[in-house]
Design a protein around this motif. Structure first.
Motif, PDB file in Angstrom:
ATOM      1  N   ARG A 169       0.835  -1.210   0.000  1.00  0.00           N
ATOM      2  CA  ARG A 169       0.000   0.000   0.000  1.00  0.00           C
ATOM      3  C   ARG A 169       0.868   1.257   0.000  1.00  0.00           C
ATOM      4  NH1 ARG A 169      -3.277  -1.304   5.299  1.00  0.00           N
ATOM      5  NH2 ARG A 169      -1.118  -1.890   5.833  1.00  0.00           N
ATOM      6  N   LEU A 170       1.943   1.235   0.788  1.00  0.00           N
ATOM      7  CA  LEU A 170       2.855   2.374   0.816  1.00  0.00           C
ATOM      8  C   LEU A 170       3.581   2.514  -0.512  1.00  0.00           C
ATOM      9  CD1 LEU A 170       4.298   4.639   2.399  1.00  0.00           C
ATOM     10  CD2 LEU A 170       5.943   2.910   3.201  1.00  0.00           C
ATOM     11  N   VAL A 171       4.030   1.390  -1.060  1.00  0.00           N
ATOM     12  CA  VAL A 171       4.765   1.411  -2.326  1.00  0.00           C
ATOM     13  C   VAL A 171       3.887   1.941  -3.450  1.00  0.00           C
ATOM     14  CG1 VAL A 171       5.937  -0.024  -4.037  1.00  0.00           C
ATOM     15  CG2 VAL A 171       6.280  -0.476  -1.591  1.00  0.00           C
ATOM     16  N   GLU A 172       2.651   1.467  -3.504  1.00  0.00           N
ATOM     17  CA  GLU A 172       1.755   1.921  -4.580  1.00  0.00           C
ATOM     18  C   GLU A 172       1.397   3.390  -4.399  1.00  0.00           C
ATOM     19  OE1 GLU A 172      -2.294   0.649  -7.010  1.00  0.00           O
ATOM     20  OE2 GLU A 172      -1.588  -0.586  -5.330  1.00  0.00           O
ATOM     21  N   HIS A 173       1.186   3.806  -3.168  1.00  0.00           N
ATOM     22  CA  HIS A 173       0.823   5.201  -2.930  1.00  0.00           C
ATOM     23  C   HIS A 173       1.941   6.149  -3.351  1.00  0.00           C
ATOM     24  CE1 HIS A 173      -1.243   8.591  -1.115  1.00  0.00           C
ATOM     25  NE2 HIS A 173      -0.149   8.878  -0.420  1.00  0.00           N
ATOM     26  N   LEU A 174       3.175   5.807  -3.028  1.00  0.00           N
ATOM     27  CA  LEU A 174       4.290   6.713  -3.314  1.00  0.00           C
ATOM     28  C   LEU A 174       4.784   6.624  -4.745  1.00  0.00           C
ATOM     29  CD1 LEU A 174       6.426   6.278  -0.054  1.00  0.00           C
ATOM     30  CD2 LEU A 174       4.872   8.152  -0.620  1.00  0.00           C
ATOM     31  N   LEU A 175       4.811   5.421  -5.303  1.00  0.00           N
ATOM     32  CA  LEU A 175       5.426   5.224  -6.623  1.00  0.00           C
ATOM     33  C   LEU A 175       4.459   4.700  -7.682  1.00  0.00           C
ATOM     34  CD1 LEU A 175       8.794   3.581  -5.489  1.00  0.00           C
ATOM     35  CD2 LEU A 175       8.460   5.937  -6.261  1.00  0.00           C
ATOM     36  N   GLY A 176       3.284   4.260  -7.261  1.00  0.00           N
ATOM     37  CA  GLY A 176       2.334   3.722  -8.232  1.00  0.00           C
ATOM     38  C   GLY A 176       2.623   2.304  -8.662  1.00  0.00           C
ATOM     39  N   LEU A 177       3.601   1.644  -8.030  1.00  0.00           N
ATOM     40  CA  LEU A 177       3.938   0.276  -8.413  1.00  0.00           C
ATOM     41  C   LEU A 177       2.857  -0.674  -7.910  1.00  0.00           C
ATOM     42  CD1 LEU A 177       7.749   0.279  -7.529  1.00  0.00           C
ATOM     43  CD2 LEU A 177       6.677   0.776  -9.736  1.00  0.00           C
ATOM     44  N   PRO A 200       2.836   1.414 -13.822  1.00  0.00           N
ATOM     45  CA  PRO A 200       1.958   2.214 -14.690  1.00  0.00           C
ATOM     46  C   PRO A 200       2.308   3.696 -14.734  1.00  0.00           C
ATOM     47  CG  PRO A 200       0.819   1.583 -12.667  1.00  0.00           C
ATOM     48  CD  PRO A 200       2.093   0.817 -12.696  1.00  0.00           C
ATOM     49  N   ARG A 201       2.961   4.241 -13.703  1.00  0.00           N
ATOM     50  CA  ARG A 201       3.335   5.663 -13.717  1.00  0.00           C
ATOM     51  C   ARG A 201       4.642   5.919 -14.462  1.00  0.00           C
ATOM     52  NH1 ARG A 201       2.571   7.732  -7.494  1.00  0.00           N
ATOM     53  NH2 ARG A 201       0.469   6.898  -7.115  1.00  0.00           N
ATOM     54  N   GLN A 202       5.252   4.843 -14.936  1.00  0.00           N
ATOM     55  CA  GLN A 202       6.513   4.967 -15.676  1.00  0.00           C
ATOM     56  C   GLN A 202       7.590   5.681 -14.852  1.00  0.00           C
ATOM     57  OE1 GLN A 202       6.968   3.493 -18.919  1.00  0.00           O
ATOM     58  NE2 GLN A 202       5.106   2.566 -18.079  1.00  0.00           N
ATOM     59  N   GLN A 203       7.713   5.225 -13.610  1.00  0.00           N
ATOM     60  CA  GLN A 203       8.789   5.734 -12.771  1.00  0.00           C
ATOM     61  C   GLN A 203      10.139   5.293 -13.342  1.00  0.00           C
ATOM     62  OE1 GLN A 203       8.408   7.758 -10.324  1.00  0.00           O
ATOM     63  NE2 GLN A 203       6.407   7.428  -9.353  1.00  0.00           N
ATOM     64  N   GLN A 204      11.202   6.020 -12.969  1.00  0.00           N
ATOM     65  CA  GLN A 204      12.529   5.687 -13.470  1.00  0.00           C
ATOM     66  C   GLN A 204      12.968   4.323 -12.959  1.00  0.00           C
ATOM     67  OE1 GLN A 204      15.810   8.092 -12.056  1.00  0.00           O
ATOM     68  NE2 GLN A 204      17.019   7.708 -13.902  1.00  0.00           N
ATOM     69  N   VAL A 205      13.292   3.413 -13.874  1.00  0.00           N
ATOM     70  CA  VAL A 205      13.701   2.055 -13.525  1.00  0.00           C
ATOM     71  C   VAL A 205      15.218   1.959 -13.684  1.00  0.00           C
ATOM     72  CG1 VAL A 205      13.506  -0.393 -14.108  1.00  0.00           C
ATOM     73  CG2 VAL A 205      11.492   1.089 -14.238  1.00  0.00           C
ATOM     74  N   LEU A 206      15.895   1.626 -12.601  1.00  0.00           N
ATOM     75  CA  LEU A 206      17.354   1.499 -12.632  1.00  0.00           C
ATOM     76  C   LEU A 206      17.807   0.071 -12.885  1.00  0.00           C
ATOM     77  CD1 LEU A 206      18.335   3.804  -9.620  1.00  0.00           C
ATOM     78  CD2 LEU A 206      18.011   4.408 -12.036  1.00  0.00           C
ATOM     79  N   ALA A 207      16.907  -0.891 -12.692  1.00  0.00           N
ATOM     80  CA  ALA A 207      17.252  -2.295 -12.937  1.00  0.00           C
ATOM     81  C   ALA A 207      15.952  -3.087 -13.060  1.00  0.00           C
ATOM     82  CB  ALA A 207      18.107  -2.853 -11.807  1.00  0.00           C
ATOM     83  N   THR A 208      16.056  -4.220 -13.734  1.00  0.00           N
ATOM     84  CA  THR A 208      14.908  -5.111 -13.915  1.00  0.00           C
ATOM     85  C   THR A 208      15.234  -6.500 -13.387  1.00  0.00           C
ATOM     86  OG1 THR A 208      15.654  -5.619 -16.146  1.00  0.00           O
ATOM     87  CG2 THR A 208      13.996  -3.874 -15.923  1.00  0.00           C
ATOM     88  N   VAL A 209      14.195  -7.292 -13.207  1.00  0.00           N
ATOM     89  CA  VAL A 209      14.334  -8.652 -12.697  1.00  0.00           C
ATOM     90  C   VAL A 209      14.723  -9.581 -13.843  1.00  0.00           C
ATOM     91  CG1 VAL A 209      13.128 -10.605 -11.629  1.00  0.00           C
ATOM     92  CG2 VAL A 209      12.634  -8.252 -10.881  1.00  0.00           C
ATOM     93  N   LEU A 266      13.654   4.443  -8.796  1.00  0.00           N
ATOM     94  CA  LEU A 266      13.948   5.690  -8.098  1.00  0.00           C
ATOM     95  C   LEU A 266      12.923   6.723  -8.520  1.00  0.00           C
ATOM     96  CD1 LEU A 266      15.866   7.304  -6.241  1.00  0.00           C
ATOM     97  CD2 LEU A 266      17.201   7.879  -8.273  1.00  0.00           C
ATOM     98  N   GLY A 267      12.163   7.240  -7.561  1.00  0.00           N
ATOM     99  CA  GLY A 267      11.108   8.186  -7.906  1.00  0.00           C
ATOM    100  C   GLY A 267      11.012   9.327  -6.917  1.00  0.00           C
ATOM    101  N   ARG A 268      10.154  10.275  -7.251  1.00  0.00           N
ATOM    102  CA  ARG A 268       9.915  11.420  -6.387  1.00  0.00           C
ATOM    103  C   ARG A 268       8.473  11.392  -5.882  1.00  0.00           C
ATOM    104  NH1 ARG A 268      13.297  15.303  -5.442  1.00  0.00           N
ATOM    105  NH2 ARG A 268      15.213  15.504  -6.670  1.00  0.00           N
ATOM    106  N   TYR A 269       8.310  11.929  -4.677  1.00  0.00           N
ATOM    107  CA  TYR A 269       6.974  12.146  -4.130  1.00  0.00           C
ATOM    108  C   TYR A 269       7.031  13.442  -3.344  1.00  0.00           C
ATOM    109  CZ  TYR A 269       2.512  11.440  -1.810  1.00  0.00           C
ATOM    110  OH  TYR A 269       1.222  11.588  -1.371  1.00  0.00           O
ATOM    111  N   GLY A 270       6.251  14.413  -3.753  1.00  0.00           N
ATOM    112  CA  GLY A 270       6.338  15.724  -3.118  1.00  0.00           C
ATOM    113  C   GLY A 270       7.740  16.278  -3.256  1.00  0.00           C
ATOM    114  N   GLN A 271       8.315  16.682  -2.131  1.00  0.00           N
ATOM    115  CA  GLN A 271       9.671  17.232  -2.153  1.00  0.00           C
ATOM    116  C   GLN A 271      10.747  16.178  -1.914  1.00  0.00           C
ATOM    117  OE1 GLN A 271      10.137  20.589  -2.855  1.00  0.00           O
ATOM    118  NE2 GLN A 271       7.941  20.396  -3.264  1.00  0.00           N
ATOM    119  N   GLY A 272      10.347  14.918  -1.704  1.00  0.00           N
ATOM    120  CA  GLY A 272      11.305  13.880  -1.344  1.00  0.00           C
ATOM    121  C   GLY A 272      11.524  12.841  -2.421  1.00  0.00           C
TER     122      GLY A 272
END
Length: 681
Positions: A462-470, A515-524, A556-562
């Motif tokens: 829930r935290l991960v999806e809220h902050l990054l949309g994953l 789905p938000r197309q956050q920056q992906v630094l590595a894949t599985v 690696l993503g942004r949320y608000g100022q962080g």
């Protein structure tokens, strides 16, 4: 001043001795006991009023007296001698673990799901059966008995503190009292299966945590009603134990100060000292461990002088009290040689006690979730056979080790202390699958306001999806997996790893969509075949990478100022240096050490305290090999708000040459043997 605020040298002599042999404890000698305490320079001894055996060491009307203490007032004499010697006495009393009560009152017993009590089957594990008779804190008869016991020993003895041991669930109890209470509170029956994906089990686990917290509060209230001046400490080492113990912050709310005994080595000690420091209502907290090597089951082998000193100095480096645990001989004697060694340990630390002031400086905070002491990958199982591994703890210890190497000053915050994230640059959650809604809100605000957050493995989706949309799909079936850097992430992996030769991880990874197309630094990347399939493989000895996927492994993503860094696995659990180098470089995208820098080897742990304009730096030589070799002098650089007038080496406050460069004080240490303290003011 309350006794514990000035007490750093403490002792406990385990006395879990039965009386089926009249020779047991017959030679107990109060004078020899207190003479040994004096030799060891103990300020506060913890003395047994009773034990897991359940026999009382006074003439009791509510239970049964141990034969060696019947009619002789030996224990009264011991407490009197301790007080005459200027010591503060902490009384010991065992809750739940009580063989006498278990035998005398079968209706009070904890029961397994099949209706069997704890001593019926030793296969349930150490301290969960066999020798140990367990009674249920939900049984009204047991609580009535405790009230009578509390009233008796409060009347019989004079003591400054009380340690109530074993305030936890050693098993999943399904006695009639537990069934009735759960049905009355929820309208439900106790579930038959431990299933972390099932709301029925999660609801019952929350009830277990609430019940043991209520029991701790009840015990504390009953004692305080009789002796309000007495300090109360419940066993709280269970903060580091698995879900079965059912302990969260509510047990600690019944404490005047936090503490408990652990036996997991020096990294675990450093970690738990930080938790105790943040959790405790009053300082100092108390770290306990045994003089026996490695634990009390080895009665006659004592830890070396430098091992005991290291335990003591690690506690002092966190401004905590150290309680060393001995065990009495069945005859009732104790070994004077042990106390001579303990005396050497404490004699070495006494000069440093005046410097245990101030607040711990921390740029980062590991966050420990009380509700995440389980494996999200565990399969549903009977309570007695359910998985008890602790991925969160393993990952936290791995990350703590890396933060020490980075010289990133840090603490460990239990999830009910997230208000203390204020002023921190970085928070780190490692494999923490279950957070409370208010904790998710607090962490979200921390990031929105400019903080950086590290999330790994199965940390609450829930935290991960809220902050990054994953969006989580599930866990990889494969237990040997890989992390392949993307073009954006290659800089953190070079030169060791690439898409063709990805980083290996021994474990499953969380599979998500982005789905938000956050920056992906590595894949599985997955192996050619499932390692569980023993018939089809690519390489007979290993499981090489063979199937690239689009599932993000590092985002690696942004949320608000962080900023938020998410990893599909707890990479911090891997000990290989190339992997730790990759993780270190990733963490530096979130926060770089600013307060402290040094060229000291990684075996040197450093803690920094601020007390007004004064700073106190502690150095501990935490080597795992023996003997512990001295560390050659090394450089230290501290960034301070103002230029200091002095750098002095404690305890004699010898001046140390220093320079000031760009608001940082720089100096060279002396050779570090085990422990050193520097005062900067």
């Amino acid at each position: 001043m309350t006794w514990y605020t000035k007490s750093f040298r403490r002792n406990l002599v385990d006395m879990h001795i039965d009386d089926w042999d009249e020779a047991f404890l017959r030679d107990f000698d109060p004078q020899q006991y207190v003479d040994c305490l004096k030799t060891a320079r103990i300020q506060s001894p913890m003395i047994y009023l009773q034990s897991h055996v359940g026999l009382c060491n006074w003439d009791t009307a509510s239970g049964r007296t141990h034969r060696a203490f019947a009619g002789n007032r030996k224990l009264h004499r011991l407490l009197d001698l301790c007080h005459e010697a200027g010591m503060d006495v902490v009384a010991y009393y065992s809750l739940i673990y009580n063989n006498w009560a278990y035998d005398a009152h079968p209706d009070w017993r904890m029961l397994h799901r099949d209706g069997s009590p704890s001593r019926a089957d030793p296969s349930h594990g150490f301290m969960s059966g066999g020798r140990y008779g367990l009674v249920c804190p939900n049984q009204p008869g047991y609580r009535d008995f405790l009230q009578r016991q509390f009233a008796e020993f409060c009347r019989e003895f004079s003591f400054e503190g009380l340690f109530l041991d074993m305030t936890f669930w050693p098993m999943v109890c399904t006695c009639d009292a537990c069934k009735m209470r759960y049905r009355a509170e929820t309208g439900c029956d106790i579930p038959d299966v431990v299933d972390w994906q099932d709301e029925a089990w999660l609801r019952f686990q929350a009830a277990r945590q609430a019940w043991i917290g209520e029991f701790a509060a009840w015990c504390t209230a009953k004692i305080k009603a009789i002796r309000p001046e007495v300090s109360i400490e419940h066993q709280f080492s269970t903060v580091c134990h698995d879900w079965r113990f059912g302990v969260d912050e509510k047990v600690n709310l019944a404490n005047d100060y936090a503490g408990g005994d652990l036996y997991g080595g020096h990294l675990q000690q450093s970690y738990i000292c930080k938790i105790y420091r943040e959790a405790t209502r009053n300082q100092p907290f108390e770290y306990m461990t045994s003089r026996c090597d490695p634990a009390l089951r080895v009665h006659t082998t004592t830890k070396t002088l430098e091992d005991l000193m290291l335990h003591n100095f690690l506690a002092l480096a966190h401004h905590g009290a150290f309680l060393v645990i001995d065990a009495i001989d069945p005859a009732g004697t104790i070994n004077p040689m042990v106390y001579e060694r303990i005396g050497q340990v404490f004699s070495a630390s006494i000069p440093y006690e005046p410097f245990l002031t101030g607040s711990l400086v921390s740029e980062a905070a590991l966050v420990m979730s009380y509700d995440s002491k389980f494996s999200a990958a565990a399969l549903p199982a009977d309570p007695d056979a359910a998985d008890r591994s602790q991925p969160q703890l393993k990952a936290q210890l791995g990350m703590a080790s890396l933060l020490n190497e980075m010289r990133l000053t840090h603490t460990v915050l239990p999830c009910n202390r997230l208000d203390r994230l204020a002023g921190k640059k970085l928070a780190l959650l490692t494999d923490a699958p279950r957070l409370r809604p208010e904790q998710i809100d607090r962490l979200t605000r921390f990031v929105a306001d400019g903080g950086s957050l590290y999330l790994s493995g199965t940390t609450d989706e829930r935290l991960v999806e809220h902050l990054l949309g994953l969006r989580r799909i599930g866990l990889s079936r494969e237990t040997s997996t890989y992390i392949a850097p993307t073009e954006d992430g290659q800089v953190f992996f070079a030169p060791e790893y690439s898409a063709r030769y990805p980083l290996s991880f021994e474990g499953r990874q969380v599979l998500v969509e982005n789905p938000r197309q956050q920056q992906v630094l590595a894949t599985v990347t997955l192996p050619y075949t499932d390692p569980a399939d023993q018939t089809t493989f690519a390489s007979i000895h290993s499981n090489p990478p063979g199937r690239a996927t689009e599932h993000p492994a590092i985002v690696l993503g942004r949320y608000g100022q962080g900023r938020v860094l998410w990893l599909a696995c707890p990479l911090e659990t891997q000990i290989q240096q190339p992997i730790r180098t990759v993780l270190r470089q990733l963490l530096e995208q979130l926060a770089r050490p600013e307060v402290l820098a040094s060229d000291a080897p990684s075996c040197v742990e450093m803690t920094l305290f601020a007390d007004g304009r004064q700073h106190i730096l502690h150095l501990v030589n935490v080597q795992e090999s023996r003997p512990i070799w001295p560390v050659a002098p090394f450089a230290v650089r501290l960034k301070l708000d103002s230029s200091p007038h002095h750098v002095r080496r404690a305890p004699d406050l010898t001046d140390v040459p220093f320079t000031v460069e760009d608001r940082s004080v720089c100096f060279q240490t002396a050779e570090l043997r085990l422990f050193d303290t520097y005062v900067i003011d």
